[in-house]
Write a protein that holds these residues in place. Structure first.
Motif, mmCIF file in Angstrom:
data_model
loop_
_atom_site.group_PDB
_atom_site.id
_atom_site.type_symbol
_atom_site.label_atom_id
_atom_site.label_comp_id
_atom_site.label_asym_id
_atom_site.label_seq_id
_atom_site.Cartn_x
_atom_site.Cartn_y
_atom_site.Cartn_z
ATOM 1 N N GLY A 429 17.060 20.112 15.989
ATOM 2 C CA GLY A 429 16.213 19.106 15.340
ATOM 3 C C GLY A 429 15.128 18.599 16.276
ATOM 4 O O GLY A 429 15.151 18.858 17.485
ATOM 5 N N ASP A 430 14.199 17.842 15.713
ATOM 6 C CA ASP A 430 13.055 17.367 16.494
ATOM 7 C C ASP A 430 13.443 16.345 17.561
ATOM 8 O O ASP A 430 12.892 16.357 18.669
ATOM 9 N N VAL A 431 14.420 15.463 17.280
ATOM 10 C CA VAL A 431 14.786 14.455 18.283
ATOM 11 C C VAL A 431 15.497 15.131 19.462
ATOM 12 O O VAL A 431 15.205 14.843 20.631
ATOM 13 N N ALA A 432 16.398 16.058 19.145
ATOM 14 C CA ALA A 432 17.123 16.751 20.217
ATOM 15 C C ALA A 432 16.165 17.599 21.063
ATOM 16 O O ALA A 432 16.319 17.685 22.285
ATOM 17 N N LEU A 454 12.991 25.228 15.191
ATOM 18 C CA LEU A 454 12.911 23.778 15.206
ATOM 19 C C LEU A 454 12.835 23.253 13.778
ATOM 20 O O LEU A 454 11.950 23.642 13.003
ATOM 21 N N ILE A 455 13.787 22.382 13.432
ATOM 22 C CA ILE A 455 13.719 21.716 12.128
ATOM 23 C C ILE A 455 13.116 20.343 12.378
ATOM 24 O O ILE A 455 13.786 19.450 12.905
ATOM 25 N N ASN A 456 11.860 20.213 12.043
ATOM 26 C CA ASN A 456 11.158 18.961 12.324
ATOM 27 C C ASN A 456 11.093 18.109 11.063
ATOM 28 O O ASN A 456 10.236 18.300 10.203
ATOM 29 N N GLY A 459 12.465 12.800 12.818
ATOM 30 C CA GLY A 459 13.507 11.853 13.205
ATOM 31 C C GLY A 459 14.895 12.417 12.971
ATOM 32 O O GLY A 459 15.056 13.588 12.636
ATOM 33 N N GLY A 460 15.883 11.574 13.186
ATOM 34 C CA GLY A 460 17.277 11.996 13.030
ATOM 35 C C GLY A 460 17.673 11.979 11.563
ATOM 36 O O GLY A 460 18.065 10.942 11.019
ATOM 37 N N GLY A 461 17.587 13.135 10.926
ATOM 38 C CA GLY A 461 17.867 13.230 9.494
ATOM 39 C C GLY A 461 19.311 12.886 9.179
ATOM 40 O O GLY A 461 19.630 12.446 8.066
HETATM 41 MG MG LIG Z 1 15.338 15.586 12.916
#
Ligand SMILES: [Mg+2]
Ligand SMILES: Cc1ncc(C[n+]2csc(CCOP(=O)(O)OP(=O)(O)O)c2C)c(N)n1
Length: 578
Positions: A429-432, A454-456, A459-461
């Protein structure tokens, strides 16, 4: 030992020179100790062998803490070789000196203050024995972290050659050849055989097992030969063969089914799978015998429902066990339910195009057998567990699932990439990715090949699935402005978004260009397939970015659960049997 990671400094010079001058070792250089630690962790996960990490004194040592904790929880062998100041330079204002003694606390299974010795025949013998013992300790029993702290006095380098040392064994043999002989526990096996032979509705549950052992195949063969449903997390390598039930997470959300499919014996191998519905189903099985094969003493049983914990090596045990005669339709009923669920998920996704569940399912189809998928914590590993299909030749799946941290994921995946020439794909994910963005440096500096999907979703979905994302308390508008006094962007103006979902606003294409990676944004499934194909055939590393929408993703997951419940309600379920 085949691999070591170094990081720069002055006090660690003797350790770095020792490792880098050893021709048998591959030495991977990192500028950031946190990255070095997680890289070593990924490498050790992928090889099953201890990897050494060295660093200088001070806060550098503390940066290894995250990797040490994951290694302790996930049972990964690591050797932390930390440089320190000698006693006369501690706690008296000397620079870069902190208390490093037992700094990793319970995360390390063994700590040794190596101390400062003159070079004598006795001390060399001790030192060589210590090295062998540290290696063996990291690997044996419950694998984990060994911390050797090295106080080092100046001068830290010599002008000229090292003094002659004749203490080594001839032929570069280990100084102590330690061999562990796993106990052949015949009585234990016989007891287990007795239990298994009398089961009529056995279930095999297989969870995370990142070792290079034939457990995945063995579990699939045992379940297929026995007519037992196999509930296998992709991290077990066992989601394969005729008995594997891919969609247990969706199936067991359907209460009538969870209440009707009651086993008379549960056999567990590997860690406990992540799926909440599976965990709560196991928890509600009441008096059902639940046997865990747990040779490393991992005690994976948060609900305290295991009745028998056996220190038997699961791959070997499953090979020698023979099940009795199962109820006629026991496996068939599970399979029918799994097929209905797969069809319902397929139908729900057919009109969605490229979304997070479809991406997880697609990776389960596209990746070749000789590849590794490193899945980040948060939604990626959950969607992999939920939507990954059964296939005959699944690739290996790794994840920092011991402590579920999102720190160090990029570095761990690069570590796995350093372990073999086969392709490694990281789904993150984008945050990680933003968290461990410095890990991208490994691509250029270490010439490694990694494909990052990357799954953008800004934020933390994962937090959008939680009540906090809805509560007015968290959704109220922020009255202050940003920390720098500037205006907040419109999408960051409530507490939930700014402080919990934490969209970063980063342009990952620019991060890719800074760190020398390719970058491609894809918008549909054919685009994803083509991009992955190109990446897997290329040298170097690249980011394939997929955009997501957190709220739409929650709604889609809910639609999928509704669709599977609808499909499963057409099953005629027998009364609950016990
Ligand atoms: Mg995310
Ligand atoms: C070191 C660490 N800090 C914080 C968390 C809590 N946490 C879990 S998931 C997550 C957000 C991850 O977001 P992203 O990587 O974008 O994945 P998504 O939820 O969107 O799938 C956070 C902050 C954690 N697991 N580890």
């Amino acid at each position: 030992m085949r691999d070591a990671c170094t990081s720069p400094g002055s006090r660690c010079t003797p350790l770095v020179l020792t490792l880098a001058r050893q021709p048998e070792l591959r030495c991977h250089s990192h500028i950031d100790e946190r990255c070095a630690g997680f890289f070593a962790l990924g490498l050790a996960k992928a090889t099953g062998l201890p990897v050494a990490v060295t660093c200088t004194s001070g806060t550098a040592v503390a940066q290894l803490m995250g990797a040490a904790i994951e290694a302790r929880e996930a049972r990964v062998p690591l050797l932390l070789l930390t440089a320190d100041r000698p006693a006369e330079l501690r706690d008296n204002g000397a620079g870069q000196a902190i208390d490093q003694l037992k700094l990793f606390g319970a995360a390390a299974k063994w700590f040794v203050e190596v101390s400062v010795h003159d070079c004598s025949p006795d001390s060399l013998r001790w030192m060589r024995t210590l090295a062998c013992r540290a290696y063996a300790t990291a690997l044996e029993g419950r694998p984990g972290v060994v911390h050797l702290n090295f106080p080092l006095r100046e001068p830290l380098v010599l002008d000229g050659d090292l003094p002659h040392d004749s203490s080594a064994r001839p032929g570069a043999r280990p100084f102590v050849a330690r061999r562990a002989f796993p106990a052949q526990d015949q009585p234990g096996l016989e007891e287990l055989q007795g239990l298994i032979a009398s089961a009529r509705r056995g279930v095999l549950v297989a969870g995370r097992h990142e070792r290079e052992t034939p457990l995945g195949r063995g579990a699939a063969d045992f379940a297929a030969a026995s007519g037992w449903p196999l509930l296998a997390d992709p991290m077990s390598g066992a989601r394969r063969g005729e008995a594997a039930i891919a969609h247990y997470d969706a199936l067991l959300r359907h209460e009538p089914l969870a209440a009707a499919f009651i086993p008379d014996l549960v056999l567990r191998v590997g860690d406990l799978p992540v799926s909440k519905p599976l965990r709560s189903w196991l928890e509600r099985l009441g008096g059902v015998r639940q046997v865990s094969l747990d040779p490393e003493g991992a005690w994976q049983d948060p609900s305290s429902v295991v009745t028998d914990s056996m220190a038997l090596e699961p791959a070997g045990a499953l090979q020698s066990l023979r099940a009795g005669v199962s109820e006629d339709d026991w496996l068939a009923r599970w399979r029918t339910a799994d097929e209905l669920t797969a069809a319902a998920i397929g139908a729900a996704l057919a009109t969605e195009g490229l979304c997070e569940p479809a991406l997880a399912a697609e990776l389960g189809v596209l990746l070749p057998e000789r590849s590794t998928l490193f899945a980040a914590s948060s939604m990626p590993i959950r969607d992999i567990e939920t939507f990954w299909p059964v296939r005959g030749d699944p690739p290996r799946v790794l994840c920092n699932r011991g402590a579920n941290g999102i720190d160090g994921t990029v570095s761990s995946a690069f570590g796995a990439a350093a372990a073999s020439d086969d392709p490694v794909v990281l789904v993150i994910g984008d945050v990680a990715l933003a968290y461990d963005i410095g890990g991208l440096l490994a691509s250029m500096r270490l010439q490694l090949r990694l494909t990052i999907v990357l799954i953008n979703n800004d934020g933390g979905g994962i937090f959008d699935f939680l009540p906090v994302s809805k509560t007015p308390l968290a959704r109220s508008q922020l009255t202050d402005t940003g920390a720098a006094g500037g205006e907040l962007a419109p999408h960051e103006q409530d507490i939930y978004t700014r402080h919990i979902a934490t969209p970063t606003g980063l342009d990952f294409a620019r991060a890719a260009s800074l760190y020398g990676l390719r970058h491609e944004l894809v918008g549909d499934l054919p685009g994803l397939r083509a991009a992955l194909e190109r990446e897997l055939a290329s040298d170097g590393s690249g980011i394939v970015e997929v955009r997501g929408d957190r709220q739409a993703n929650v709604a889609l997951h809910r639609r999928i659960w509704d669709a599977t419940a609808g499909a499963l309600s057409e099953l005629s379920l027998p009364e609950e049997r016990r």
